[in-house]
Design a protein around this motif. Sequence first.
Motif, PDB file in Angstrom:
ATOM      1  N   GLU A   1       1.689   9.401  -5.738  1.00 23.61           N
ATOM      2  CA  GLU A   1       2.274  10.758  -5.686  1.00 23.61           C
ATOM      3  C   GLU A   1       3.375  10.920  -6.902  1.00 23.61           C
ATOM      4  O   GLU A   1       3.192  12.064  -7.664  1.00 23.61           O
TER       5      GLU A   1
ATOM      6  N   ARG B   1       0.659  -1.101  -0.134  1.00 21.70           N
ATOM      7  CA  ARG B   1      -0.013  -0.067   0.104  1.00 21.70           C
ATOM      8  C   ARG B   1       0.977   1.119   0.098  1.00 21.70           C
ATOM      9  O   ARG B   1       0.470   2.326  -0.742  1.00 21.70           O
ATOM     10  N   LYS B   2       2.055   1.240   0.859  1.00 17.86           N
ATOM     11  CA  LYS B   2       2.881   2.422   0.768  1.00 17.86           C
ATOM     12  C   LYS B   2       3.349   2.582  -0.599  1.00 17.86           C
ATOM     13  O   LYS B   2       3.701   3.809  -1.037  1.00 17.86           O
TER      14      LYS B   2
ATOM     15  N   GLU C   1       0.813   4.105  -2.821  1.00 15.64           N
ATOM     16  CA  GLU C   1       0.837   5.597  -2.598  1.00 15.64           C
ATOM     17  C   GLU C   1       1.775   6.443  -2.995  1.00 15.64           C
ATOM     18  O   GLU C   1       1.654   7.620  -3.766  1.00 15.64           O
TER      19      GLU C   1
ATOM     20  N   ILE D   1      -6.444   5.467  -5.899  1.00 19.41           N
ATOM     21  CA  ILE D   1      -6.345   4.272  -5.217  1.00 19.41           C
ATOM     22  C   ILE D   1      -7.771   3.689  -4.987  1.00 19.41           C
ATOM     23  O   ILE D   1      -8.452   4.384  -4.537  1.00 19.41           O
TER      24      ILE D   1
END
Length: 482
Positions: free
Chosen positions: A105, A97-98, A101, A117
Amino acid sequence: MEDIVIIGGGICGCSLLYELSRYKTKVLLLEKENDIAIGSTKANTAIVHAGYDPEPNTKMAKYNVLGNALIQKMCVDLDVLFKRIGSLVVGFDETDRKTIEKLLEKGIANGVKGLRIIERDEMFEMEPNLSREALCALYAPSAGIISPWELAIAQAECAVKGGAKVQLNAEVKSIKKEKDYFILETSNGEIESKYVINAAGTSSDLVSQMIEDKFFEIHSKSGEYFLLDTTESGIVNTTVFPCPSALGKGILVSPTIHGNVIVGPDSKSVERGHNECTAAGLAGVKKGAMRLIPNVNVRASIRNFAGIRADAGLEDFIVGESDKVSGFFNIAAIKSPGLTSAPAIAKDIVSALKKKKDLKFEANPKFVSKRKVVRFKHLEAKEKETLIKKNPLYGTIICRCQTITEGEIVDALRRPLPPHSLDAVKRRCSSGMGRCQGGFCGPRVQALISRELQIKENDIPLDRADMYIITGKTKNEKEGSL
Ligand SMILES: Cc1cc2nc3c(=O)[nH]c(=O)nc-3n(C[C@H](O)[C@H](O)[C@H](O)COP(=O)(O)OP(=O)(O)OC[C@H]3O[C@@H](n4cnc5c(N)ncnc54)[C@H](O)[C@@H]3O)c2cc1C
Protein backbone atom coordinates in the motif's frame (compact mmCIF):
# COMPACT_ATOMS: atom_id res chain seq x y z
CA MET A 1 34.09 34.90 -1.76
CA GLU A 2 32.44 31.62 -2.75
CA ASP A 3 28.80 31.52 -3.78
CA ILE A 4 28.18 28.17 -2.10
CA VAL A 5 30.27 26.03 0.26
CA ILE A 6 29.24 22.41 0.78
CA ILE A 7 30.48 20.80 3.99
CA GLY A 8 31.00 17.04 3.52
CA GLY A 9 32.04 14.93 0.54
CA GLY A 10 29.70 11.97 0.93
CA ILE A 11 27.07 11.00 -1.64
CA CYS A 12 24.89 13.99 -0.62
CA GLY A 13 27.67 16.58 -0.89
CA CYS A 14 29.00 15.11 -4.15
CA SER A 15 25.54 14.85 -5.75
CA LEU A 16 24.96 18.51 -4.94
CA LEU A 17 28.41 19.52 -6.22
CA TYR A 18 27.66 17.76 -9.52
CA GLU A 19 24.20 19.35 -9.83
CA LEU A 20 25.62 22.82 -9.08
CA SER A 21 28.42 22.36 -11.60
CA ARG A 22 25.78 22.68 -14.34
CA TYR A 23 25.85 26.41 -13.57
CA LYS A 24 28.45 29.15 -13.36
CA THR A 25 28.05 29.46 -9.57
CA LYS A 26 31.30 29.41 -7.55
CA VAL A 27 31.10 26.22 -5.52
CA LEU A 28 33.58 24.73 -3.07
CA LEU A 29 33.22 21.39 -1.28
CA LEU A 30 35.12 20.97 2.00
CA GLU A 31 35.91 17.44 3.20
CA LYS A 32 37.74 16.82 6.45
CA GLU A 33 39.28 13.52 5.36
CA ASN A 34 41.93 12.87 2.68
CA ASP A 35 39.34 11.60 0.18
CA ILE A 36 35.67 11.91 -0.61
CA ALA A 37 33.12 9.11 -0.03
CA ILE A 38 34.84 8.00 3.15
CA GLY A 39 31.92 8.30 5.64
CA SER A 40 28.60 6.37 5.51
CA THR A 41 28.88 6.48 1.71
CA LYS A 42 31.66 3.91 1.73
CA ALA A 43 30.10 1.49 4.23
CA ASN A 44 26.49 0.62 3.52
CA THR A 45 24.44 -2.08 1.79
CA ALA A 46 24.64 -0.37 -1.62
CA ILE A 47 21.00 -0.99 -2.53
CA VAL A 48 19.06 1.44 -4.69
CA HIS A 49 15.80 1.03 -2.82
CA ALA A 50 12.49 0.86 -4.67
CA GLY A 51 10.69 3.19 -2.23
CA TYR A 52 7.97 1.16 -0.44
CA ASP A 53 9.51 1.60 3.05
CA PRO A 54 9.15 5.36 3.72
CA GLU A 55 5.86 6.72 5.00
CA PRO A 56 3.87 8.36 2.19
CA ASN A 57 4.06 12.16 1.92
CA THR A 58 7.46 12.34 3.57
CA LYS A 59 10.60 13.83 2.03
CA MET A 60 12.11 10.38 2.36
CA ALA A 61 9.41 8.81 0.18
CA LYS A 62 9.62 11.54 -2.45
CA TYR A 63 13.43 11.51 -2.70
CA ASN A 64 13.67 7.71 -2.61
CA VAL A 65 11.36 7.16 -5.57
CA LEU A 66 12.76 10.09 -7.56
CA GLY A 67 16.35 9.11 -6.75
CA ASN A 68 15.72 5.55 -7.85
CA ALA A 69 14.56 6.86 -11.24
CA LEU A 70 17.44 9.35 -11.60
CA ILE A 71 20.23 6.95 -10.71
CA GLN A 72 19.92 4.70 -13.75
CA LYS A 73 20.64 7.44 -16.31
CA MET A 74 23.25 8.99 -14.08
CA CYS A 75 25.12 5.69 -13.86
CA VAL A 76 25.06 5.32 -17.65
CA ASP A 77 26.33 8.90 -18.13
CA LEU A 78 29.03 8.64 -15.47
CA ASP A 79 30.02 5.04 -16.20
CA VAL A 80 29.18 3.73 -12.71
CA LEU A 81 28.22 0.11 -12.16
CA PHE A 82 24.48 -0.30 -11.47
CA LYS A 83 21.99 -3.10 -12.06
CA ARG A 84 18.25 -3.39 -11.43
CA ILE A 85 18.04 -6.86 -9.88
CA GLY A 86 14.81 -6.38 -7.90
CA SER A 87 14.18 -7.08 -4.23
CA LEU A 88 12.02 -9.37 -2.13
CA VAL A 89 10.65 -8.70 1.35
CA VAL A 90 9.97 -12.17 2.68
CA GLY A 91 7.18 -13.06 5.10
CA PHE A 92 7.08 -16.14 7.30
CA ASP A 93 3.61 -15.97 8.85
CA GLU A 94 0.27 -14.19 8.65
CA THR A 95 1.56 -11.24 10.71
CA ASP A 96 4.34 -10.81 8.15
CA ARG A 97 1.79 -11.04 5.33
CA LYS A 98 -0.07 -8.09 6.87
CA THR A 99 3.22 -6.15 7.03
CA ILE A 100 3.86 -6.97 3.38
CA GLU A 101 0.37 -5.83 2.38
CA LYS A 102 1.01 -2.58 4.24
CA LEU A 103 4.34 -2.13 2.41
CA LEU A 104 2.56 -2.71 -0.89
CA GLU A 105 0.00 0.00 0.00
CA LYS A 106 2.77 2.41 0.98
CA GLY A 107 4.72 1.64 -2.17
CA ILE A 108 1.68 2.30 -4.38
CA ALA A 109 1.03 5.56 -2.52
CA ASN A 110 4.68 6.54 -3.03
CA GLY A 111 4.46 5.84 -6.77
CA VAL A 112 6.68 2.72 -6.91
CA LYS A 113 6.11 0.86 -10.18
CA GLY A 114 5.70 -2.90 -10.64
CA LEU A 115 5.25 -3.89 -6.97
CA ARG A 116 3.36 -7.10 -6.31
CA ILE A 117 2.97 -9.82 -3.71
CA ILE A 118 4.21 -13.22 -4.86
CA GLU A 119 3.42 -16.64 -3.40
CA ARG A 120 5.60 -19.67 -2.67
CA ASP A 121 5.99 -21.21 -6.16
CA GLU A 122 7.05 -18.00 -7.87
CA MET A 123 9.14 -16.98 -4.88
CA PHE A 124 11.13 -20.24 -4.82
CA GLU A 125 11.56 -20.10 -8.58
CA MET A 126 13.12 -16.66 -8.18
CA GLU A 127 15.16 -17.64 -5.13
CA PRO A 128 15.74 -21.42 -4.94
CA ASN A 129 17.85 -21.06 -1.77
CA LEU A 130 15.15 -19.25 0.19
CA SER A 131 14.01 -20.91 3.44
CA ARG A 132 11.16 -23.36 2.89
CA GLU A 133 9.48 -21.75 5.92
CA ALA A 134 8.83 -18.63 3.82
CA LEU A 135 5.20 -17.91 2.97
CA CYS A 136 5.07 -14.97 0.55
CA ALA A 137 7.05 -11.92 -0.50
CA LEU A 138 6.75 -8.39 -1.77
CA TYR A 139 8.55 -8.22 -5.14
CA ALA A 140 9.95 -4.83 -6.18
CA PRO A 141 11.49 -5.04 -9.66
CA SER A 142 12.86 -1.48 -9.56
CA ALA A 143 15.31 -2.11 -6.69
CA GLY A 144 18.95 -2.15 -7.77
CA ILE A 145 22.55 -2.55 -6.67
CA ILE A 146 25.30 0.00 -7.14
CA SER A 147 28.81 0.99 -6.15
CA PRO A 148 28.00 3.96 -3.87
CA TRP A 149 31.50 5.39 -3.51
CA GLU A 150 32.05 5.18 -7.29
CA LEU A 151 28.93 7.25 -7.90
CA ALA A 152 30.09 9.93 -5.44
CA ILE A 153 33.60 9.95 -6.92
CA ALA A 154 32.30 10.11 -10.51
CA GLN A 155 30.06 13.06 -9.66
CA ALA A 156 32.90 14.91 -7.93
CA GLU A 157 35.36 14.19 -10.75
CA CYS A 158 33.00 15.62 -13.38
CA ALA A 159 32.20 18.63 -11.20
CA VAL A 160 35.89 19.39 -10.67
CA LYS A 161 36.61 19.00 -14.38
CA GLY A 162 33.78 21.47 -15.01
CA GLY A 163 35.28 24.07 -12.66
CA ALA A 164 33.91 23.28 -9.19
CA LYS A 165 36.46 23.06 -6.36
CA VAL A 166 37.10 20.42 -3.70
CA GLN A 167 39.40 20.83 -0.71
CA LEU A 168 40.39 17.64 1.07
CA ASN A 169 41.81 17.57 4.61
CA ALA A 170 39.70 20.68 5.23
CA GLU A 171 37.69 20.27 8.41
CA VAL A 172 35.20 23.01 9.16
CA LYS A 173 35.83 24.02 12.79
CA SER A 174 33.50 26.99 13.20
CA ILE A 175 31.03 29.10 11.21
CA LYS A 176 30.20 32.76 11.78
CA LYS A 177 27.29 34.51 10.11
CA GLU A 178 27.93 38.08 9.01
CA LYS A 179 25.09 40.20 7.57
CA ASP A 180 24.80 38.44 4.22
CA TYR A 181 27.64 35.92 4.15
CA PHE A 182 29.36 33.28 6.28
CA ILE A 183 32.95 32.99 7.50
CA LEU A 184 34.07 29.38 7.88
CA GLU A 185 37.16 28.60 9.88
CA THR A 186 38.71 25.40 8.55
CA SER A 187 41.87 23.42 9.17
CA ASN A 188 43.07 25.02 5.89
CA GLY A 189 42.28 28.62 6.81
CA GLU A 190 39.28 30.96 6.54
CA ILE A 191 36.73 30.82 3.73
CA GLU A 192 33.91 33.24 2.98
CA SER A 193 30.72 32.15 1.28
CA LYS A 194 27.26 33.53 0.58
CA TYR A 195 25.58 30.18 1.27
CA VAL A 196 26.55 27.10 3.30
CA ILE A 197 25.21 23.58 2.85
CA ASN A 198 25.65 21.18 5.74
CA ALA A 199 26.08 17.65 4.31
CA ALA A 200 28.34 16.42 7.12
CA GLY A 201 26.68 13.03 7.65
CA THR A 202 27.05 11.71 11.20
CA SER A 203 28.57 15.10 12.20
CA SER A 204 25.78 17.19 10.66
CA ASP A 205 24.38 18.06 14.12
CA LEU A 206 27.82 19.36 15.20
CA VAL A 207 28.03 21.52 12.07
CA SER A 208 24.51 22.83 12.64
CA GLN A 209 25.44 23.69 16.23
CA MET A 210 28.29 25.85 14.86
CA ILE A 211 25.64 28.40 13.82
CA GLU A 212 23.66 27.94 17.05
CA ASP A 213 20.90 25.90 15.38
CA LYS A 214 20.49 23.01 17.79
CA PHE A 215 17.18 21.55 16.68
CA PHE A 216 18.41 18.01 16.08
CA GLU A 217 20.94 15.57 17.47
CA ILE A 218 22.55 12.69 15.60
CA HIS A 219 22.86 9.30 17.29
CA SER A 220 25.22 6.90 15.59
CA LYS A 221 23.69 3.50 14.80
CA SER A 222 26.11 0.91 13.52
CA GLY A 223 25.32 -1.91 11.10
CA GLU A 224 27.73 -4.84 10.80
CA TYR A 225 28.28 -6.94 7.68
CA PHE A 226 29.92 -9.97 6.15
CA LEU A 227 31.16 -9.54 2.59
CA LEU A 228 31.34 -12.98 0.99
CA ASP A 229 33.73 -14.14 -1.72
CA THR A 230 32.57 -14.24 -5.33
CA THR A 231 32.49 -18.06 -4.95
CA GLU A 232 29.14 -17.50 -3.20
CA SER A 233 27.57 -15.49 -6.04
CA GLY A 234 24.31 -17.03 -7.17
CA ILE A 235 23.15 -17.91 -3.65
CA VAL A 236 20.57 -15.15 -4.23
CA ASN A 237 19.52 -13.40 -7.42
CA THR A 238 17.68 -10.46 -5.89
CA THR A 239 18.13 -8.49 -2.66
CA VAL A 240 16.33 -10.61 -0.06
CA PHE A 241 15.02 -8.76 3.00
CA PRO A 242 13.03 -10.01 5.98
CA CYS A 243 10.00 -7.97 7.07
CA PRO A 244 11.09 -4.63 8.56
CA SER A 245 10.98 -4.04 12.32
CA ALA A 246 11.46 -1.10 14.67
CA LEU A 247 15.21 -1.56 14.10
CA GLY A 248 14.96 -0.94 10.35
CA LYS A 249 14.84 -2.93 7.14
CA GLY A 250 16.50 -5.95 8.74
CA ILE A 251 19.36 -8.31 7.92
CA LEU A 252 19.41 -9.04 4.19
CA VAL A 253 21.33 -11.19 1.75
CA SER A 254 22.13 -9.60 -1.61
CA PRO A 255 24.42 -9.82 -4.59
CA THR A 256 26.80 -6.87 -4.86
CA ILE A 257 27.59 -5.05 -8.06
CA HIS A 258 31.15 -6.42 -7.89
CA GLY A 259 29.99 -10.06 -7.89
CA ASN A 260 30.21 -10.72 -4.13
CA VAL A 261 27.40 -11.40 -1.68
CA ILE A 262 26.65 -8.95 1.15
CA VAL A 263 25.08 -10.12 4.41
CA GLY A 264 23.84 -7.64 7.03
CA PRO A 265 23.35 -5.14 8.62
CA ASP A 266 22.23 -5.30 12.24
CA SER A 267 21.42 -2.12 14.15
CA LYS A 268 23.09 -1.04 17.37
CA SER A 269 23.60 2.33 19.06
CA VAL A 270 27.28 3.25 19.27
CA GLU A 271 29.30 6.23 20.39
CA ARG A 272 30.09 8.77 17.70
CA GLY A 273 33.13 7.76 15.66
CA HIS A 274 32.95 4.04 16.53
CA ASN A 275 32.59 1.56 13.69
CA GLU A 276 33.99 -1.67 15.10
CA CYS A 277 32.59 -5.12 14.33
CA THR A 278 31.91 -7.37 17.31
CA ALA A 279 31.67 -11.15 17.65
CA ALA A 280 28.17 -10.83 19.11
CA GLY A 281 27.05 -8.47 16.35
CA LEU A 282 28.33 -10.74 13.59
CA ALA A 283 26.79 -13.82 15.23
CA GLY A 284 23.44 -12.01 15.17
CA VAL A 285 23.91 -11.10 11.51
CA LYS A 286 24.69 -14.72 10.63
CA LYS A 287 21.57 -15.91 12.47
CA GLY A 288 19.37 -13.32 10.74
CA ALA A 289 20.73 -14.20 7.31
CA MET A 290 20.33 -17.96 7.84
CA ARG A 291 16.66 -17.47 8.68
CA LEU A 292 16.22 -16.22 5.11
CA ILE A 293 18.84 -18.29 3.28
CA PRO A 294 19.70 -21.33 5.44
CA ASN A 295 22.73 -22.34 3.37
CA VAL A 296 24.37 -18.92 3.26
CA ASN A 297 28.04 -19.59 3.94
CA VAL A 298 29.47 -16.80 6.09
CA ARG A 299 32.71 -18.82 6.37
CA ALA A 300 33.38 -17.55 2.84
CA SER A 301 33.60 -14.04 4.27
CA ILE A 302 36.49 -12.00 2.90
CA ARG A 303 35.80 -8.92 4.98
CA ASN A 304 33.72 -7.67 7.87
CA PHE A 305 32.86 -4.02 8.22
CA ALA A 306 30.40 -1.73 9.96
CA GLY A 307 28.64 1.32 8.56
CA ILE A 308 27.28 4.15 10.70
CA ARG A 309 23.78 5.56 10.24
CA ALA A 310 23.12 9.23 11.00
CA ASP A 311 19.96 8.74 13.08
CA ALA A 312 18.19 11.79 14.49
CA GLY A 313 15.32 9.71 15.87
CA LEU A 314 13.07 11.14 13.16
CA GLU A 315 10.97 9.37 10.54
CA ASP A 316 12.21 11.76 7.86
CA PHE A 317 15.29 13.46 6.44
CA ILE A 318 16.13 17.06 7.34
CA VAL A 319 16.48 18.85 4.00
CA GLY A 320 16.20 22.60 3.46
CA GLU A 321 17.11 26.06 4.70
CA SER A 322 17.45 26.60 8.44
CA ASP A 323 14.49 28.40 10.05
CA LYS A 324 16.90 30.35 12.24
CA VAL A 325 19.83 31.25 9.99
CA SER A 326 19.02 32.27 6.44
CA GLY A 327 21.46 31.05 3.83
CA PHE A 328 22.35 27.94 5.83
CA PHE A 329 20.92 24.69 4.43
CA ASN A 330 20.86 21.23 6.00
CA ILE A 331 21.04 17.87 4.26
CA ALA A 332 21.05 16.06 7.57
CA ALA A 333 19.83 12.90 9.30
CA ILE A 334 20.31 11.14 5.99
CA LYS A 335 20.04 7.52 7.02
CA SER A 336 18.84 4.82 4.61
CA PRO A 337 17.65 5.31 1.84
CA GLY A 338 20.04 8.27 1.66
CA LEU A 339 22.22 6.79 -1.04
CA THR A 340 19.23 6.28 -3.31
CA SER A 341 17.80 9.69 -2.45
CA ALA A 342 20.94 11.85 -2.83
CA PRO A 343 20.54 12.81 -6.53
CA ALA A 344 16.94 13.90 -5.89
CA ILE A 345 17.84 15.82 -2.72
CA ALA A 346 20.53 17.66 -4.71
CA LYS A 347 17.98 18.76 -7.33
CA ASP A 348 15.66 20.14 -4.61
CA ILE A 349 18.45 22.10 -2.93
CA VAL A 350 19.44 23.60 -6.30
CA SER A 351 15.79 24.63 -6.88
CA ALA A 352 15.77 26.36 -3.48
CA LEU A 353 19.09 28.12 -4.19
CA LYS A 354 17.79 29.28 -7.58
CA LYS A 355 15.26 31.45 -5.71
CA LYS A 356 18.08 33.45 -4.09
CA LYS A 357 18.45 36.84 -5.76
CA ASP A 358 22.19 37.19 -5.14
CA LEU A 359 23.05 33.96 -7.01
CA LYS A 360 23.22 33.69 -10.80
CA PHE A 361 22.33 30.35 -12.31
CA GLU A 362 23.66 30.73 -15.85
CA ALA A 363 24.50 27.48 -17.67
CA ASN A 364 28.14 26.44 -17.30
CA PRO A 365 29.55 25.86 -20.81
CA LYS A 366 32.27 23.69 -19.25
CA PHE A 367 29.77 21.35 -17.51
CA VAL A 368 30.96 17.74 -17.75
CA SER A 369 27.91 15.48 -17.95
CA LYS A 370 29.65 12.27 -18.96
CA ARG A 371 32.62 10.18 -17.91
CA LYS A 372 34.14 6.95 -19.21
CA VAL A 373 36.58 4.67 -17.38
CA VAL A 374 38.40 1.55 -18.57
CA ARG A 375 37.25 -1.68 -16.90
CA PHE A 376 39.72 -4.07 -18.45
CA LYS A 377 38.15 -7.31 -17.22
CA HIS A 378 34.78 -6.39 -18.73
CA LEU A 379 36.25 -6.03 -22.25
CA GLU A 380 36.16 -8.56 -25.10
CA ALA A 381 39.48 -10.28 -25.95
CA LYS A 382 39.87 -8.21 -29.12
CA GLU A 383 39.26 -4.95 -27.24
CA LYS A 384 41.85 -5.96 -24.63
CA GLU A 385 44.39 -6.66 -27.34
CA THR A 386 43.83 -3.27 -29.02
CA LEU A 387 44.02 -1.46 -25.68
CA ILE A 388 47.31 -3.13 -24.72
CA LYS A 389 48.78 -2.24 -28.12
CA LYS A 390 47.83 1.38 -27.52
CA ASN A 391 49.05 1.43 -23.93
CA PRO A 392 51.13 -1.52 -22.66
CA LEU A 393 50.29 -0.60 -19.03
CA TYR A 394 46.96 -2.39 -19.57
CA GLY A 395 48.99 -5.54 -20.18
CA THR A 396 50.22 -5.79 -16.59
CA ILE A 397 47.83 -7.19 -13.99
CA ILE A 398 48.38 -5.55 -10.60
CA CYS A 399 45.39 -6.94 -8.65
CA ARG A 400 45.07 -10.63 -9.45
CA CYS A 401 41.82 -11.25 -7.57
CA GLN A 402 39.93 -8.51 -9.42
CA THR A 403 41.98 -8.48 -12.65
CA ILE A 404 42.90 -4.81 -12.37
CA THR A 405 45.68 -3.58 -14.63
CA GLU A 406 48.45 -1.06 -14.11
CA GLY A 407 46.78 1.07 -16.79
CA GLU A 408 43.55 1.36 -14.77
CA ILE A 409 45.41 2.32 -11.59
CA VAL A 410 47.50 4.92 -13.43
CA ASP A 411 44.28 6.27 -15.02
CA ALA A 412 42.75 6.67 -11.54
CA LEU A 413 45.87 8.45 -10.30
CA ARG A 414 45.67 10.91 -13.21
CA ARG A 415 41.94 11.67 -13.00
CA PRO A 416 40.63 14.85 -11.32
CA LEU A 417 40.74 14.43 -7.52
CA PRO A 418 43.56 11.87 -7.62
CA PRO A 419 43.65 9.33 -4.79
CA HIS A 420 46.44 9.65 -2.21
CA SER A 421 45.90 6.48 -0.19
CA LEU A 422 45.77 2.78 -0.93
CA ASP A 423 42.05 2.62 -0.13
CA ALA A 424 41.33 5.68 -2.25
CA VAL A 425 42.78 3.80 -5.24
CA LYS A 426 40.67 0.80 -4.23
CA ARG A 427 37.50 2.92 -4.23
CA ARG A 428 38.32 4.12 -7.76
CA CYS A 429 39.30 0.91 -9.49
CA SER A 430 38.51 -2.00 -7.10
CA SER A 431 42.14 -3.13 -6.63
CA GLY A 432 42.40 -4.94 -3.29
CA MET A 433 38.68 -5.70 -3.14
CA GLY A 434 39.05 -9.42 -3.83
CA ARG A 435 39.76 -12.51 -1.78
CA CYS A 436 43.27 -11.53 -0.69
CA GLN A 437 42.09 -8.01 0.26
CA GLY A 438 45.21 -6.37 -1.12
CA GLY A 439 47.72 -8.88 0.27
CA PHE A 440 49.20 -9.30 -3.22
CA CYS A 441 48.51 -5.97 -4.92
CA GLY A 442 48.87 -3.65 -1.91
CA PRO A 443 52.65 -3.10 -2.18
CA ARG A 444 52.41 -2.84 -5.98
CA VAL A 445 49.66 -0.21 -5.80
CA GLN A 446 51.73 1.61 -3.19
CA ALA A 447 54.71 1.68 -5.58
CA LEU A 448 52.48 3.04 -8.37
CA ILE A 449 51.11 5.82 -6.14
CA SER A 450 54.68 6.69 -5.18
CA ARG A 451 55.84 6.71 -8.82
CA GLU A 452 52.90 8.65 -10.25
CA LEU A 453 52.36 11.20 -7.47
CA GLN A 454 56.04 11.51 -6.50
CA ILE A 455 55.32 10.64 -2.85
CA LYS A 456 57.64 8.50 -0.71
CA GLU A 457 56.10 5.07 -0.01
CA ASN A 458 56.48 5.73 3.72
CA ASP A 459 54.17 8.74 3.35
CA ILE A 460 51.29 6.84 1.69
CA PRO A 461 48.43 6.12 4.12
CA LEU A 462 46.25 3.03 4.01
CA ASP A 463 43.07 5.08 4.23
CA ARG A 464 42.67 8.11 6.47
CA ALA A 465 45.57 10.49 7.10
CA ASP A 466 47.99 9.14 9.74
CA MET A 467 47.08 5.48 9.03
CA TYR A 468 50.47 4.56 7.56
CA ILE A 469 51.26 1.16 6.08
CA ILE A 470 55.01 1.39 6.37
CA THR A 471 56.14 2.50 9.79
CA GLY A 472 59.82 1.52 9.55
CA LYS A 473 62.33 -0.88 8.07
CA THR A 474 62.51 -4.50 9.18
CA LYS A 475 66.05 -4.95 7.80
CA ASN A 476 69.28 -3.20 8.47
CA GLU A 477 70.13 -2.38 4.86
CA LYS A 478 73.88 -2.01 5.46
CA GLU A 479 74.34 -5.38 7.04
CA GLY A 480 71.56 -7.09 5.12
CA SER A 481 70.33 -8.74 8.31
CA LEU A 482 67.15 -8.50 10.33
C1 LIG B 1 24.60 0.34 7.61
C2 LIG B 1 24.04 1.22 6.55
C3 LIG B 1 23.36 0.70 5.45
C4 LIG B 1 22.82 1.53 4.48
N1 LIG B 1 22.28 1.00 3.35
C5 LIG B 1 21.77 1.82 2.40
C6 LIG B 1 21.27 1.29 1.19
O1 LIG B 1 21.37 0.10 0.93
N2 LIG B 1 20.68 2.13 0.32
C7 LIG B 1 20.56 3.48 0.57
O2 LIG B 1 19.96 4.17 -0.24
N3 LIG B 1 21.10 4.02 1.68
C8 LIG B 1 21.72 3.23 2.59
N4 LIG B 1 22.30 3.75 3.70
C9 LIG B 1 22.28 5.20 3.88
C10 LIG B 1 23.41 5.88 3.12
O3 LIG B 1 24.61 5.16 3.21
C11 LIG B 1 23.60 7.26 3.71
O4 LIG B 1 22.35 7.90 3.78
C12 LIG B 1 24.51 8.13 2.88
O5 LIG B 1 25.73 7.49 2.61
C13 LIG B 1 24.75 9.43 3.62
O6 LIG B 1 25.57 10.23 2.83
P1 LIG B 1 26.04 11.63 3.38
O7 LIG B 1 26.71 12.32 2.26
O8 LIG B 1 24.90 12.32 4.05
O9 LIG B 1 27.05 11.28 4.59
P2 LIG B 1 28.55 10.70 4.56
O10 LIG B 1 28.79 9.75 3.48
O11 LIG B 1 28.84 10.23 5.95
O12 LIG B 1 29.43 11.99 4.25
C14 LIG B 1 29.58 13.03 5.19
C15 LIG B 1 30.97 13.61 4.99
O13 LIG B 1 31.12 14.78 5.76
C16 LIG B 1 32.45 14.84 6.20
N5 LIG B 1 32.50 15.77 7.34
C17 LIG B 1 31.96 15.60 8.57
N6 LIG B 1 32.20 16.67 9.35
C18 LIG B 1 32.90 17.54 8.59
C19 LIG B 1 33.46 18.84 8.86
N7 LIG B 1 33.32 19.44 10.06
N8 LIG B 1 34.17 19.45 7.88
C20 LIG B 1 34.33 18.86 6.65
N9 LIG B 1 33.82 17.63 6.36
C21 LIG B 1 33.10 16.99 7.32
C22 LIG B 1 32.76 13.40 6.56
O14 LIG B 1 34.15 13.14 6.62
C23 LIG B 1 32.06 12.65 5.44
O15 LIG B 1 32.93 12.37 4.35
C24 LIG B 1 22.90 2.94 4.66
C25 LIG B 1 23.59 3.47 5.75
C26 LIG B 1 24.20 2.62 6.65
C27 LIG B 1 25.05 3.22 7.72
